[in-house]
Each structure stands twice: as C-alpha cells, then as structure tokens.
Design an enzyme around this catalytic site. Structure first.
Site, PDB file in Angstrom:
ATOM      1  N   GLN A   2       4.955  15.607 -41.282  1.00  0.00           N
ATOM      2  CA  GLN A   2       4.109  16.793 -41.160  1.00  0.00           C
ATOM      3  C   GLN A   2       3.336  16.762 -39.850  1.00  0.00           C
ATOM      4  OE1 GLN A   2       1.264  17.286 -44.302  1.00  0.00           O
ATOM      5  NE2 GLN A   2       0.550  19.259 -43.563  1.00  0.00           N
ATOM      6  N   CYS A 104      -5.869   7.961 -20.683  1.00  0.00           N
ATOM      7  CA  CYS A 104      -5.148   9.144 -20.197  1.00  0.00           C
ATOM      8  C   CYS A 104      -5.790   9.765 -18.964  1.00  0.00           C
ATOM      9  CB  CYS A 104      -5.059  10.192 -21.313  1.00  0.00           C
ATOM     10  SG  CYS A 104      -4.093   9.656 -22.744  1.00  0.00           S
ATOM     11  N   ASP A 164       6.859   7.523 -22.684  1.00  0.00           N
ATOM     12  CA  ASP A 164       6.865   6.589 -21.558  1.00  0.00           C
ATOM     13  C   ASP A 164       7.049   7.340 -20.243  1.00  0.00           C
ATOM     14  OD1 ASP A 164       8.988   4.414 -23.520  1.00  0.00           O
ATOM     15  OD2 ASP A 164       6.804   4.556 -23.506  1.00  0.00           O
ATOM     16  N   LEU A 215      -8.016   8.519 -32.192  1.00  0.00           N
ATOM     17  CA  LEU A 215      -8.292   9.863 -31.680  1.00  0.00           C
ATOM     18  C   LEU A 215      -8.935  10.658 -32.800  1.00  0.00           C
ATOM     19  CD1 LEU A 215      -4.788  10.455 -30.021  1.00  0.00           C
ATOM     20  CD2 LEU A 215      -6.892   9.816 -28.840  1.00  0.00           C
TER      21      LEU A 215
END
Length: 386
Positions: A2, A104, A164, A215
């Site tokens: 999901q 990030c 990656d 997160l």
C-alpha cells in the site's frame, strides 16, 4: 505494498539485481559487507560520473584544485572520495573536503561548499577548479529497513522511496575559465538554514544492521514552510548598496524550480504554497517518478534533467532538505551563449550520470513499483558544463 502504491514512483534505479532474492537473502548484510560493497559499487559509480564531468568541462583530472564530496551511505575512513581521486588520477596535493550528516540536502551542501572555496581562491587571485561529487547506494540498507519493520510498529517508508545514484559537478571561478569552455549555469547565490525545533523530524541513524531512516509526518509540512523564508534570506543577501541583481525581485512563478523530490507530498505542497505549475517543477516530477530518491545526489540529477528539457526560464531556484531539519538553496542563471558568461559568480562544469553502474556493467530487468510490468533499463547518457 500500500505504501508503494501511494508514493507515485513508477521505477527506481538500483545497483543490484534483487529479482532473484529469496527468503534466504532476507538477512541484512554485516557492517563489514556493507562497507566493502560501497567501496566497490559506490566508488566505481562516483568515479564514472566524475570522469564524464571532467571531460565535459574540457579539463584534465590533474587540473582539479579542490574536491568536495558527500555521502550518507558510507562512513568508512579514509573517505570514499580518496578512492575516487586515486581512480581519477588527480594531483596528490588536491584539497579534499568530505561532508557527512546532511542527508538528502548534501548535493547542494557540497555545491555551496565548493562555491565558498572557489570564492576564497578568487580573493587570492588564483584559479579554482572544484570537483563536486555525491554518491549514494541506499539499497544497501533495504534489508535492514525491512527487518526493522518486522520488529517494530513504525512505518518504514525508506524502502519504497530510496534508490541509488551518483552525480558530479566541476565548478570553476572566472580565473579558471578557458575559451574552449561553455558554462551551463552561473551560480548567483546560495545558503543554508536550520529549521528550529525540527531535529527529530528526519534522521538516518546507525543501528545494529545498518542505517535506518526516520521520516515523520511533519517532514513535508516543515520542508515546504521553509522554502519562502530561505528564498527571502537569499534575496536579502543579494541586495547590496552597490548593486541589486534583477532576480531578487522576481516572483516564484518567474523561476524554474529544481526541488529535491523527497516525496510526493513535498512536491505538491511546494506547488500549492508557491503557486507553481507542473511545468515549473517538471524536472523534479520526472526524476521522482522515474528514479525515486537517491538522497544527496538527487537534486543534482534534477538540475541535469532540467537543462535537457528545453530553453526554460532564465533563472532557477534549486532547493533540498536534510536531517536537522535543514534546507539548502541555490539561485542559478542559465548561460545561453558564450557571450552571456558569468561576470563575477562561479562557472560550473557539470555531468550527471546517475545510473552508469547498471547501464554499463549490470544491465538488469527491474520491476516497476506497482509490480505490473518489467522495465529494461536503457543506456542514458547526459552531460553538461555548468
């Protein structure tokens, strides 16, 4: 499954063939195996991107004066950048800097650091040719994430998002710019900011079996709400009594946007907050849908994608987000011709080849994220001089 369906990602580039994995392959590799694998796969991937970047910038490896590297998927010492430098054949006295802990946001963190170094060399009257690299092998930790998901009640979304990739940039100051070079972008302004009271919103921490990403649901809201204050901060920094660049008065809709595609909610939230169309963030949408999130390398991959999507708007805002939480942002201007060369800012030589390892050495069949078909990865070469 999901979670996979809700990401909006159709396919991701990965360095390993997982199609033949069975339950016998479910156990996470040891920390030693993780490090050894990165030192082979990651170093080769980063070196390939760097070779192409150097070539497109019309210089030789021995011309590089500084190296700025970033990764969050390897913690070994000496850093992976040393191994890449040895493969490239740069001078032993090249000035190396390795960034860590920025997740990030790292691609723009490295770009900002490289710009600072090049600016310092300009003040000394010396040329600077800065090689910037970002390399992430996020799939090293998929099995650790899946094991953690089976043992706790948390939602581990990382295996559904991360991929990656590697990216490389050659950044030059004016003193290093040669006649044969054609810059792609002029770097006008850059900066970083920590968002107060958000330290626990995002993290990538070492556990017994590798790195585990956290997160929280607050990440998209925090990321989106930080964009306008960061942009205003860069506008203020660019306003000086002596000159004021025209970009500081542009509305958000007058820029192209290269937003780190950390998730669909971040991209949609940024669109709503800034009144941006799909065209404004077309490169971010494309990279997210077709490549997923390769952490620090992704925002550089987005910029490379953007430059191949037509003439576009003259000015670009590029922004990314990392643990802390932090936001990085850069303002760039396209150089449409050699007559439109940068006056005092930084010229960049750029090459992004985020999937070289799979394309040249491990041609694989990958299942798309919905599992409905198989995708044969095609060779995709992209290169540019910033």
């Amino acid at each position: 499954m999901q979670v996979n369906r809700r990401t909006g990602i159709d396919s991701r580039r990965i360095a390993f063939d997982t199609s033949n994995w069975t339950k016998d392959d479910a156990s996470p590799p040891s920390i030693e195996e993780l490090s050894q694998t990165y030192r082979k796969v990651g170093v080769d991937l980063a070196a390939a991107a760097c070779f192409d970047a150097i070539g497109e910038a019309c210089i030789q490896a021995m011309d590089i004066t500084h190296v700025v590297a970033v990764t969050c998927t390897d913690q070994g010492n000496p850093g992976y950048d040393l191994h890449v430098c040895q493969k490239l054949g740069v001078r032993p006295n090249v000035q190396r800097t390795l960034l860590h802990g920025v997740g990030c946001a790292g691609g723009l963190s490295a770009l900002r650091t490289g710009a600072t170094l090049a600016g310092a060399e300009s003040q000394k009257g010396r040329p600077a040719r800065v090689l910037i690299m970002a390399c992430e092998i996020c799939t090293l930790f998929w099995r650790a994430e899946l094991l953690a998901a089976s043992l706790d009640d948390d939602v581990h979304i990382a295996p559904a998002l991360f991929s990656d990739g590697a990216a490389a940039v050659v950044l030059c100051n004016n003193l290093a710019l040669e006649k044969q070079q054609t810059p792609i972008f002029e770097l006008l302004e850059c900066g970083s900011m920590s968002v107060p009271e958000t330290r626990d919103h995002m993290s990538y921490m070492i556990r017994n079996n590798g790195l585990i990403a956290t997160l929280t649901k607050d990440v998209p809201r925090t990321a989106v709400s930080s964009i306008t204050p960061m942009l205003d901060s860069l506008r203020d920094a660019a306003r000086t009594p002596r000159q004021c660049d025209p970009w500081v008065d542009l509305e958000p809709t007058k820029f192209d946007w290269a937003i780190h595609p950390g998730g669909a909610a971040i991209l949609k939230g940024a669109q709503q907050a800034l009144r941006l169309s799909d065209d404004h963030i077309r490169a971010s949408l494309d990279v997210y849908r077709n490549n997923g999130n390769a952490s620090s390398a992704t925002v550089l991959i987005v910029l490379d994608k953007l430059r191949h999507m037509g003439k576009g708007r003259d000015h670009i805002v590029s922004t990314s987000f990392g643990p802390g939480m932090i936001i990085e942002m850069c303002i760039l201007r396209r150089c449409h011709s050699k007559e439109n060369l940068p006056r005092t800012a930084l010229d960049l030589g750029w090459k992004v080849h985020p999937w070289l390892w799979m394309q040249s050495r491990m041609m694989r069949l990958m299942r798309d994220i919905k599992g409905t078909r198989q995708i044969a990865e095609k060779k995709h070469n992209t290169s540019f001089v910033l």
